[in-house]
Design a protein around this motif. Structure first.
Motif, PDB file in Angstrom:
ATOM      1  N   ARG A   1       4.289   5.735  -5.666  1.00 17.51           N
ATOM      2  CA  ARG A   1       4.691   5.676  -7.375  1.00 17.51           C
ATOM      3  C   ARG A   1       4.430   6.905  -7.935  1.00 17.51           C
ATOM      4  O   ARG A   1       4.983   7.611  -8.367  1.00 17.51           O
ATOM      5  CB  ARG A   1       4.306   4.272  -8.045  1.00 17.51           C
ATOM      6  CG  ARG A   1       4.803   3.136  -7.449  1.00 17.51           C
ATOM      7  CD  ARG A   1       4.154   1.815  -8.123  1.00 17.51           C
ATOM      8  NE  ARG A   1       2.814   1.978  -8.150  1.00 17.51           N
ATOM      9  CZ  ARG A   1       2.069   1.294  -8.844  1.00 17.51           C
ATOM     10  NH1 ARG A   1       2.568   0.412  -9.664  1.00 17.51           N
ATOM     11  NH2 ARG A   1       0.629   1.192  -8.760  1.00 17.51           N
ATOM     12  N   ALA A   2       3.099   7.224  -7.818  1.00 15.99           N
ATOM     13  CA  ALA A   2       2.389   8.344  -8.135  1.00 15.99           C
ATOM     14  C   ALA A   2       3.110   9.479  -8.007  1.00 15.99           C
ATOM     15  O   ALA A   2       3.044  10.681  -8.606  1.00 15.99           O
ATOM     16  CB  ALA A   2       0.756   8.156  -8.271  1.00 15.99           C
ATOM     17  N   ILE A   3       3.233   9.920  -6.695  1.00 20.39           N
ATOM     18  CA  ILE A   3       3.692  10.940  -5.955  1.00 20.39           C
ATOM     19  C   ILE A   3       5.020  11.326  -6.552  1.00 20.39           C
ATOM     20  O   ILE A   3       5.239  12.263  -6.993  1.00 20.39           O
ATOM     21  CB  ILE A   3       3.760  10.983  -4.443  1.00 20.39           C
ATOM     22  CG1 ILE A   3       2.365  10.755  -3.901  1.00 20.39           C
ATOM     23  CG2 ILE A   3       4.447  12.026  -3.699  1.00 20.39           C
ATOM     24  CD1 ILE A   3       2.233  10.336  -2.275  1.00 20.39           C
TER      25      ILE A   3
ATOM     26  N   LYS B   1       0.792  -1.144   0.040  1.00 22.33           N
ATOM     27  CA  LYS B   1       0.023  -0.125  -0.191  1.00 22.33           C
ATOM     28  C   LYS B   1       0.820   1.394   0.104  1.00 22.33           C
ATOM     29  O   LYS B   1       0.827   2.098  -0.890  1.00 22.33           O
ATOM     30  CB  LYS B   1      -1.209   0.059   1.133  1.00 22.33           C
ATOM     31  CG  LYS B   1      -1.851   1.256   1.283  1.00 22.33           C
ATOM     32  CD  LYS B   1      -2.815   1.282   2.227  1.00 22.33           C
ATOM     33  CE  LYS B   1      -3.628   2.469   2.547  1.00 22.33           C
ATOM     34  NZ  LYS B   1      -4.138   3.123   1.499  1.00 22.33           N
ATOM     35  N   GLU B   2       1.991   1.303   0.932  1.00 22.06           N
ATOM     36  CA  GLU B   2       2.717   2.647   0.909  1.00 22.06           C
ATOM     37  C   GLU B   2       3.503   2.837  -0.192  1.00 22.06           C
ATOM     38  O   GLU B   2       3.546   3.942  -0.926  1.00 22.06           O
ATOM     39  CB  GLU B   2       3.540   2.319   2.283  1.00 22.06           C
ATOM     40  CG  GLU B   2       4.615   3.560   2.268  1.00 22.06           C
ATOM     41  CD  GLU B   2       5.378   3.747   3.857  1.00 22.06           C
ATOM     42  OE1 GLU B   2       4.653   4.085   4.505  1.00 22.06           O
ATOM     43  OE2 GLU B   2       6.489   3.574   3.466  1.00 22.06           O
TER      44      GLU B   2
ATOM     45  N   LEU C   1      -4.853  -1.158  -3.230  1.00 21.08           N
ATOM     46  CA  LEU C   1      -3.991  -0.666  -2.215  1.00 21.08           C
ATOM     47  C   LEU C   1      -3.187   0.264  -2.674  1.00 21.08           C
ATOM     48  O   LEU C   1      -2.794   1.298  -1.920  1.00 21.08           O
ATOM     49  CB  LEU C   1      -2.961  -1.870  -1.798  1.00 21.08           C
ATOM     50  CG  LEU C   1      -3.439  -3.122  -0.971  1.00 21.08           C
ATOM     51  CD1 LEU C   1      -2.655  -4.004  -0.977  1.00 21.08           C
ATOM     52  CD2 LEU C   1      -4.029  -2.486   0.248  1.00 21.08           C
ATOM     53  N   ALA C   2      -2.566   0.497  -3.950  1.00 21.83           N
ATOM     54  CA  ALA C   2      -1.791   1.499  -4.477  1.00 21.83           C
ATOM     55  C   ALA C   2      -2.704   2.874  -5.155  1.00 21.83           C
ATOM     56  O   ALA C   2      -2.074   3.641  -5.771  1.00 21.83           O
ATOM     57  CB  ALA C   2      -1.019   0.937  -5.573  1.00 21.83           C
ATOM     58  N   GLN C   3      -4.211   2.654  -4.821  1.00 21.03           N
ATOM     59  CA  GLN C   3      -5.048   3.492  -5.650  1.00 21.03           C
ATOM     60  C   GLN C   3      -4.710   4.011  -7.007  1.00 21.03           C
ATOM     61  O   GLN C   3      -4.612   5.266  -7.253  1.00 21.03           O
ATOM     62  CB  GLN C   3      -4.947   4.819  -4.747  1.00 21.03           C
ATOM     63  CG  GLN C   3      -5.012   4.590  -3.187  1.00 21.03           C
ATOM     64  CD  GLN C   3      -5.068   5.661  -2.214  1.00 21.03           C
ATOM     65  OE1 GLN C   3      -3.994   6.452  -2.271  1.00 21.03           O
ATOM     66  NE2 GLN C   3      -5.817   6.227  -1.531  1.00 21.03           N
TER      67      GLN C   3
END
Length: 556
Positions: free
Chosen positions: A90-92, A84-85, A131-133
């Motif tokens: 990744r996107a950030i 999740k974290e 989890l990773a949105q």
């Protein structure tokens, strides 16, 4: 984000400043974790000094698989928190530096008796997305055999059953590190490479109050006084804990990861593939520019941490795995054009093999107040930094009644990203740079290389290029890169330039053979180096070329 002069031509001034001023925080280690900590702490208002015993990113942070990825395999270990974290990160990180963190579709072939079955993969990738949105086109797709072969014709037709198709990001870990450190300078941090911590300074209560540092260029010792010290020294964390007499409880477990590089024509995968190895592990094959690289191994390491090599056995293992998955390919040892080997500083867990160890980070605080952080993944560097700086924030509030800002590094664009909002803006800029260079005979690859290394800083490099007079255009452009590296990125020797600032040793090794002599001449002119120094550098560069590309059977 503006560029600040960051040069070893001003080294004596930097050392004088570091030794004469009092800091809130000293960060030991100039890898991605240390660079992330320096940026986080400085942006919250702390006065920060960072020191690195070698060059920035010269340890683990230039030798990863160079992916900002969510760690799909950790789902199999039920490590949902980690997935999740790092999945969300990744996107950030892509948003902070879209020229450096590039979208990369990943193909996960499903084969007979493989690690991942169709149903489990479908569920796993769905959980991964949640989890990773993950949103939009980046959401996972399950492909039938025919669709998978269309995307990647090299896959094994006889045993292929289908594939998972999902989104990851590719990066240059060393460039990501240097851009974090450079961005920390904008917030007032100071940083120095080739500066090793020899010991700690203690106050009357036996609490760490700074560090004694040896300047690697002169061997002189100087001191930096600081309220707090964080060790983010990666594989060397336990050595520093020993100097601090605090190596107790949990300890590091080092594992070695090796990657091999091949010309794209020898391994012409159309896109990144995450595939099975017969021993039950998984491996990546990743196209990048003119090459394709594969990795990684995961073996225990207990030798010299300053001399991590790709052994013949490592190379044989990786080549066998590639040939097994891609039956139309027949790679041989002489096809290897480059390689790299690095260490993972993981936390030891009794009874677990190298590949089973958790990639979670952990923070240790000694009785003397030394804070150490180890473990973790490249993708999670920003959250690791946030956690450890939160510790400092809590201590500052308790010790000095000072309240720090909350972490906001998710909003701080890194150097090189002036106004890239999305990757399509990066692509437009590459097209613009190519239009500027093609009349001089440069290729689209040259424009891609500049922008995916330097982002908008390419403009500054091309300003320098226009002023130089060399007849050979490639020499002139490389010298322009070098001038930028010396003025803004603390390049002090040719290895800094060819290996970590430009990645040429790994991804365009032949260019070093062409550029070595003119670049050495430029160093001689800029640093006023004598012939003895130039000869020593030439010898080191030739040894690096041999070390990374020569895999004759005599090699052990």
């Amino acid at each position: 984000m503006k560029n600040i002069k960051f040069s070893n031509l001003n080294r004596s001034k930097t050392i004088k400043k570091m030794s004469s001023e009092a800091y809130d925080l000293v960060v030991i280690g100039g890898g991605i974790t240390g660079g992330g900590i320096a940026l986080d702490a400085a942006s919250r208002g702390l006065k920060v000094a960072l020191v690195e015993k070698g060059d920035f990113a010269s340890g683990t942070s230039s030798k990863s698989t160079k992916l900002i990825h969510g760690g799909l395999r950790y789902l199999k270990q039920f490590d949902f928190w980690l997935v999740k974290e790092v999945g969300s990160e990744r996107a950030i990180v892509h948003k902070l530096a879209p020229h450096l963190v590039i979208p990369e579709k990943m193909l996960l072939p499903l084969i007979e008796n493989g690690s991942y079955g169709k149903w489990l993969t479908s569920i796993g990738l769905k959980v991964y997305d949640i989890l990773a949105q993950v949103s939009g086109d980046d959401k996972r797709k399950m492909l039938e055999k025919k669709e998978a072969l269309k995307l990647e014709p090299l896959l094994p037709k006889k045993i292929l059953k289908g594939a998972g198709y999902y989104a990851e990001y590719r990066t240059d870990d060393a460039r990501l590190t240097i851009e974090n450190i450079k961005t920390s300078l904008v917030f007032g941090a100071n940083a120095l490479n080739y500066a090793s911590v020899e010991d700690f300074i203690y106050d009357t209560d036996n609490k760490v109050a700074g560090v004694k540092v040896k300047d690697g260029t002169t061997d002189e010792i100087f001191e930096i006084n600081s309220k707090y010290v964080i060790s983010a020294a990666g594989p060397w964390v336990d050595e520093l804990r020993s100097k601090n007499n605090s190596k107790k409880g949990k300890q590091l477990h080092l594992t070695k990861g090796v990657h091999l590089v091949f010309p794209k024509k020898k391994l012409p995968v159309k896109q990144s593939v995450y595939f099975d190895i017969p021993d039950g592990r998984m491996m990546f094959a990743i196209p990048r520019g003119k090459v394709t690289y594969v990795g990684t191994t995961d073996t225990n390491f207990n030798k010299d941490k300053d001399n991590v090599r790709t052994d013949l056995a490592d190379a044989i293992y990786l080549i066998s795995a590639v040939n097994n998955m891609f039956p139309k390919i027949n790679l041989e040892m002489h096809d290897i054009i480059s390689s790299w080997a690095g260490l993972r500083p993981l936390i030891h867990e009794e009874g677990k093999s190298a590949s089973e160890l958790s990639r979670k980070d952990e923070i240790f605080t000694s009785d003397t107040g030394l804070i150490s952080i180890a473990g973790g993944k490249l993708t999670g560097y920003r959250k690791m930094a946030e956690r450890v700086v939160n510790r400092i924030a809590k201590k500052m509030e308790e010790d000095h009644d000072v309240e720090l800002k909350e972490c906001y590094t998710e909003k701080i664009a890194l150097c090189g990203n002036v106004d890239f909002k999305k990757f399509k803006h990066v692509q437009k800029y590459i097209t613009k740079i190519y239009a500027r260079l093609k009349d001089d005979g440069f290729s689209e690859y040259d424009a891609w290389f500049l922008v995916t290394n330097y982002g908008k800083q390419t403009d500054k490099i091309l300003e320098s290029y226009d002023k130089l007079k060399d007849a050979d255009k490639h020499v002139r452009l490389a010298k322009a890169e070098l001038h930028f590296g010396i003025d803004y990125e603390m390049v002090i020797n040719p290895m800094d330039f060819f290996i970590r600032r430009t990645g040429r040793l790994y991804f365009n090794i032949d260019s070093i053979r062409t550029l070595m002599e003119p670049i050495l001449e430029e160093f001689k002119a800029i640093y006023k180096s004598d012939d003895t120094q130039i000869s020593a550098w030439r010898e080191i560069l030739n040894a690096e070329l041999d070390e990374h590309s020569n895999f004759s059977l005599e090699r052990k």
